[in-house]
Write a protein that holds these residues in place. Structure first.
Motif, PDB file in Angstrom:
ATOM      1  N   SER A  89       0.838  -1.222   0.000  1.00 63.00           N
ATOM      2  CA  SER A  89       0.000   0.000   0.000  1.00 63.00           C
ATOM      3  C   SER A  89       0.861   1.255   0.000  1.00 63.00           C
ATOM      4  O   SER A  89       0.348   2.365  -0.095  1.00 63.00           O
ATOM      5  N   SER A  90       2.191   1.071   0.132  1.00 57.10           N
ATOM      6  CA  SER A  90       3.083   2.241   0.252  1.00 57.10           C
ATOM      7  C   SER A  90       3.711   2.589  -1.096  1.00 57.10           C
ATOM      8  O   SER A  90       3.896   1.725  -1.961  1.00 57.10           O
ATOM      9  N   MET A  91       4.039   3.876  -1.228  1.00 56.94           N
ATOM     10  CA  MET A  91       4.681   4.383  -2.455  1.00 56.94           C
ATOM     11  C   MET A  91       5.809   5.312  -2.051  1.00 56.94           C
ATOM     12  O   MET A  91       5.642   6.133  -1.140  1.00 56.94           O
ATOM     13  N   LEU A  92       6.947   5.192  -2.728  1.00 57.86           N
ATOM     14  CA  LEU A  92       8.069   6.091  -2.464  1.00 57.86           C
ATOM     15  C   LEU A  92       8.177   7.079  -3.625  1.00 57.86           C
ATOM     16  O   LEU A  92       8.270   6.670  -4.794  1.00 57.86           O
ATOM     17  N   VAL A  93       8.168   8.361  -3.276  1.00 52.91           N
ATOM     18  CA  VAL A  93       8.255   9.416  -4.295  1.00 52.91           C
ATOM     19  C   VAL A  93       9.554  10.198  -4.078  1.00 52.91           C
ATOM     20  O   VAL A  93       9.879  10.576  -2.947  1.00 52.91           O
ATOM     21  N   GLY A  94      10.292  10.414  -5.148  1.00 58.97           N
ATOM     22  CA  GLY A  94      11.513  11.222  -5.100  1.00 58.97           C
ATOM     23  C   GLY A  94      11.227  12.620  -5.634  1.00 58.97           C
ATOM     24  O   GLY A  94      10.468  12.774  -6.605  1.00 58.97           O
ATOM     25  N   VAL A  95      11.811  13.625  -4.983  1.00 59.15           N
ATOM     26  CA  VAL A  95      11.538  15.014  -5.364  1.00 59.15           C
ATOM     27  C   VAL A  95      12.855  15.780  -5.501  1.00 59.15           C
ATOM     28  O   VAL A  95      13.747  15.650  -4.654  1.00 59.15           O
TER      29      VAL A  95
END
Ligand SMILES: CC(C)(COP(=O)(O)OP(=O)(O)OC[C@H]1O[C@@H](n2cnc3c(N)ncnc32)[C@H](O)[C@@H]1OP(=O)(O)O)[C@@H](O)C(=O)NCCC(=O)NCCS
Length: 164
Positions: A89-95
């Motif tokens: 259910s988790s998502m990793l987003v890079g910014v």
């Protein structure tokens, strides 16, 4: 409406956000408050997670953020955010954050951040998210590194678990 189980390309949920630094964003040195940049980072990253999952999302972890260079009043702030990795259910987003002087065109990379989000079902419980398809070399590298990074976040989370 797309099928929520169909994997999506990383490029399909990427977000680019631009803001102009105004007086209400700055400190007495005419550079931007860190908290303003952090809220823009969170917003851009949340939009990526929502676009990928097509679900409401909440931020569960923000990696250490360091500010490498000041962003001045009048600068244009460009925020590029993309999905790096998907768990259950988790998502990793890079910014990545860039400051651009609109008069000289000089652009500086000022900040990199990684944020984890969880997609929620209709009653606020974690819900399984579709997979991500990394296509470019950069996206594939971010995916491999993202798997490690989100495990580190989870370990930190387990160590710092708050009992409510
Ligand atoms: C999101 C929330 C409902 C999840 O509940 P939970 O009991 O932690 O659920 P789980 O333990 O099943 O975790 C769900 C997923 O999030 C991941 N996760 C939870 N906390 C995490 C963290 N700090 N860092 C990285 N991943 C995390 C889990 O590993 C799990 O991943 P997976 O489904 O991909 O395997 C709950 O943590 C919450 O409401 N948090 C507050 C979020 C919020 O309000 N954010 C706004 C800023 S305050």
């Amino acid at each position: 409406m797309t099928n929520l189980n169909d994997p999506k390309k990383a490029s399909e949920s990427a977000v680019e956000m631009r803001n102009l630094v105004m007086p209400n964003h700055t400190n007495p040195q005419n550079s931007i408050f860190g908290g303003v940049v952090m809220s823009w980072i969170d917003l851009a990253a949340a939009m990526v997670a929502e676009r990928h999952s097509n679900r409401p999302v909440v931020t569960v972890h923000v990696d250490d953020i360091s500010f490498k260079a000041p962003i001045k009043i009048g600068d244009h702030v460009l925020i590029k955010a993309s999905l790096n990795f998907v768990g259950n259910s988790s998502m990793l987003v890079g910014v990545k954050v860039y400051a651009e002087n609109p008069f000289t065109g000089i652009t500086r990379h000022t900040t990199t951040a990684y944020l984890a989000f969880v997609a929620l079902d209709d009653i606020g419980r974690p819900i399984k998210v579709r997979g991500v398809i990394p296509e470019t070399e950069d996206e594939k590298r971010r995916f491999t590194e993202g798997a490690i990074r989100i495990e580190e976040m989870k370990k930190k989370n387990a160590k710092n678990k708050i009992k409510v």
